[in-house]
Write an enzyme that holds these catalytic residues in place. Sequence first.
Site, PDB file in Angstrom:
ATOM      1  N   SER A 158      30.881  61.086  39.328  1.00 16.09           N
ATOM      2  CA  SER A 158      31.186  59.692  39.031  1.00 16.09           C
ATOM      3  C   SER A 158      31.996  59.105  40.188  1.00 16.09           C
ATOM      4  O   SER A 158      32.353  59.810  41.125  1.00 16.09           O
ATOM      5  CB  SER A 158      31.949  59.605  37.721  1.00 16.09           C
ATOM      6  OG  SER A 158      33.125  60.371  37.808  1.00 16.09           O
ATOM      7  N   LYS A 171      24.727  67.887  52.981  1.00 19.91           N
ATOM      8  CA  LYS A 171      23.974  68.663  51.998  1.00 19.91           C
ATOM      9  C   LYS A 171      23.168  67.762  51.058  1.00 19.91           C
ATOM     10  O   LYS A 171      23.718  66.872  50.411  1.00 19.91           O
ATOM     11  CB  LYS A 171      24.945  69.517  51.170  1.00 19.91           C
ATOM     12  CG  LYS A 171      25.596  70.639  51.987  1.00 19.91           C
ATOM     13  CD  LYS A 171      24.556  71.671  52.391  1.00 19.91           C
ATOM     14  CE  LYS A 171      25.182  72.856  53.119  1.00 19.91           C
ATOM     15  NZ  LYS A 171      24.130  73.707  53.708  1.00 19.91           N
ATOM     16  N   CYS A 208      51.073  37.776  32.713  1.00 24.81           N
ATOM     17  CA  CYS A 208      51.035  38.181  31.313  1.00 24.81           C
ATOM     18  C   CYS A 208      52.339  38.884  30.932  1.00 24.81           C
ATOM     19  O   CYS A 208      53.368  38.234  30.801  1.00 24.81           O
ATOM     20  CB  CYS A 208      49.791  39.006  31.038  1.00 24.81           C
ATOM     21  SG  CYS A 208      49.279  38.885  29.322  1.00 24.81           S
ATOM     22  N   HIS A 260      45.618  35.814  32.939  1.00 25.70           N
ATOM     23  CA  HIS A 260      45.311  36.733  34.046  1.00 25.70           C
ATOM     24  C   HIS A 260      44.497  36.012  35.117  1.00 25.70           C
ATOM     25  O   HIS A 260      43.262  36.045  35.082  1.00 25.70           O
ATOM     26  CB  HIS A 260      44.507  37.921  33.531  1.00 25.70           C
ATOM     27  CG  HIS A 260      45.295  38.862  32.671  1.00 25.70           C
ATOM     28  ND1 HIS A 260      46.019  39.903  33.193  1.00 25.70           N
ATOM     29  CD2 HIS A 260      45.481  38.900  31.328  1.00 25.70           C
ATOM     30  CE1 HIS A 260      46.617  40.564  32.210  1.00 25.70           C
ATOM     31  NE2 HIS A 260      46.311  39.963  31.064  1.00 25.70           N
ATOM     32  N   GLU A 280      43.891  36.886  38.023  1.00 21.04           N
ATOM     33  CA  GLU A 280      43.136  37.803  38.891  1.00 21.04           C
ATOM     34  C   GLU A 280      41.662  37.908  38.523  1.00 21.04           C
ATOM     35  O   GLU A 280      40.818  38.206  39.361  1.00 21.04           O
ATOM     36  CB  GLU A 280      43.788  39.199  38.893  1.00 21.04           C
ATOM     37  CG  GLU A 280      43.690  40.008  37.599  1.00 21.04           C
ATOM     38  CD  GLU A 280      44.838  39.744  36.616  1.00 21.04           C
ATOM     39  OE1 GLU A 280      45.444  38.650  36.674  1.00 21.04           O
ATOM     40  OE2 GLU A 280      45.111  40.636  35.773  1.00 21.04           O
TER      41      GLU A 280
END
Length: 540
Positions: free
Chosen positions: A15, A188, A381, A517, A519
């Site tokens: 992941s 690889k 926040c 928020h 952002e």
Amino acid sequence: MKPTKFIFVTGGVVSSIGKGITASSIGALLEARGLKIGMQKLDPYINVDPGTMNPYQHGEVYVTEDGAETDLDLGHYERFTTAKISKKSNYTTGKIYESVINKERKGEYLGGTVQVIPHITNEIKSVILDAMEGIDIGIVEIGGTVGDIESLPFLEAIRQLQNDLGRENVLFVHVTLVPYIKSAGELKTKPTQHSVKELRAIGIQPDIIVCRTDRDLPDEVKRKISLFCNVEKSCVITAKDVDTIYEVPLNLNKEGLDEKIIEKLNIWTGAPNLDKWEFIVSRIKNPMYEVNIYVVGKYVELIESYKSINEALIHGGIANNCKVNINYVEAEKITPETVDDFLKNAEGILVPGGFGERGINGKIEAIKYARENKIPFLGICLGMQLSVIEFARNVAGLEDANSTEFSKRTKHPVIYLMEQWIDEEGNIQYRTEESALGGTMRLGAYKCILNEDSNTYKAYKKKEIYERHRHRYEFNNDYREVLQNAGLKIVGVSPDDQLVEIIELDDHPWFVGCQFHPEFKSRPMEPHPLFKDFVKAAKG
Ligand code: GLN
């Protein structure tokens, strides 16, 4: 109308190899070619949404305009593309099962035995098709790694979709890792071969393999992957590590990825216009100035927890031709004695959102430091709530001021749980301390009216703004007067004046606390006004 075509993005080997950035970059490149794209993420875990998950588990919870709590990859989708992102853009196994089980309880399956195939897979197919209505190309990222038990129903559903919609309408892009093994001095390909084998075992033949690597793939490595994985050599794409994620679309374009995609999907477009991507990358790589921002938070070991803040600060830097050095400080370590050691080089201090008591005192100490030393400050926040608490305690003389999130018995609950409020649709919403945790916060975009005499208004240059929320607690209106009399400025409120959304301080060059928020709405091409002006103030 032409039918929607689909690109399914899967991941192999490990992941965190940048599947989300790859999917977003594909979106950006196809948009740059004039196509209307959609983006969606399907996550194999059982939580109905990531809203209840600890940021350490899953990184930041990203909030959409319509108030869905989603995977952080949705943030990349919005930063890289203009695709419409909504509640339909992120489904988990939990949400799919919830809906199938609800249908079963209502008797909608007419007495049939409800099974993974076809009921779960049909549900998955229908949420994919539904989300992509009216779109030229739907890009759907499957979370997790191929080979996991959890992702099987999703993979089966997309396999079926290729059958349903026809091969010329569905493309599979597999993102894998090609590690360089130092001792052997070799790249690889075996992990890639194995993960493609897994995919093929469930009936999916990838059309394009995007190889995450730390160096350019030599021809013979591409040839090997092509041979063993049964894809054309020109469809083996190098995705080399980069200094900035905004370089990825440019690099993938150089590798011919978007060209291959439109060829395989049999669509015609002009060459992509990538000027704006080139501009932001050159701005990020050759900044004129530099500034030191300190983020005082709780989840600082995992930067993924503050993904959007990180990006928004970089965007603020782009707007100011300025490199933003982002320093994370563990709030718990900050005390009245150590605060100066930690923050003495700060040109700007940011206290982000958060939940729970840990680190609260350190954050309050950092806020006090920013206020007293007149260092530009942005509180988001929880960061805003704590700046109200700091001000109440240390300036307004309300000694024991607190949020009821941290002290039920405080004499001065300046931040408290508003049990009733009116949402954006005009409906009355209720919540108590006993409400379930999932989905009971004030979520999504709310309108806010700005006071023209403020740094915030100077940043936005307009009176009405919409910003995204994700919190339970609110500014307590009973304290408006005392706090205002002591020099706190309330510069943004809800249209009915019931909810305090933004505060500033008299007698400080740039101190902004916002209940929302910002952002989440910052884009590299359109840096958010508050981040832009925060970085500008820090730059001095
Ligand atoms: N814990 C606070 C609340 O629920 C702040 C939440 C946040 O910062 N997102 O109101």
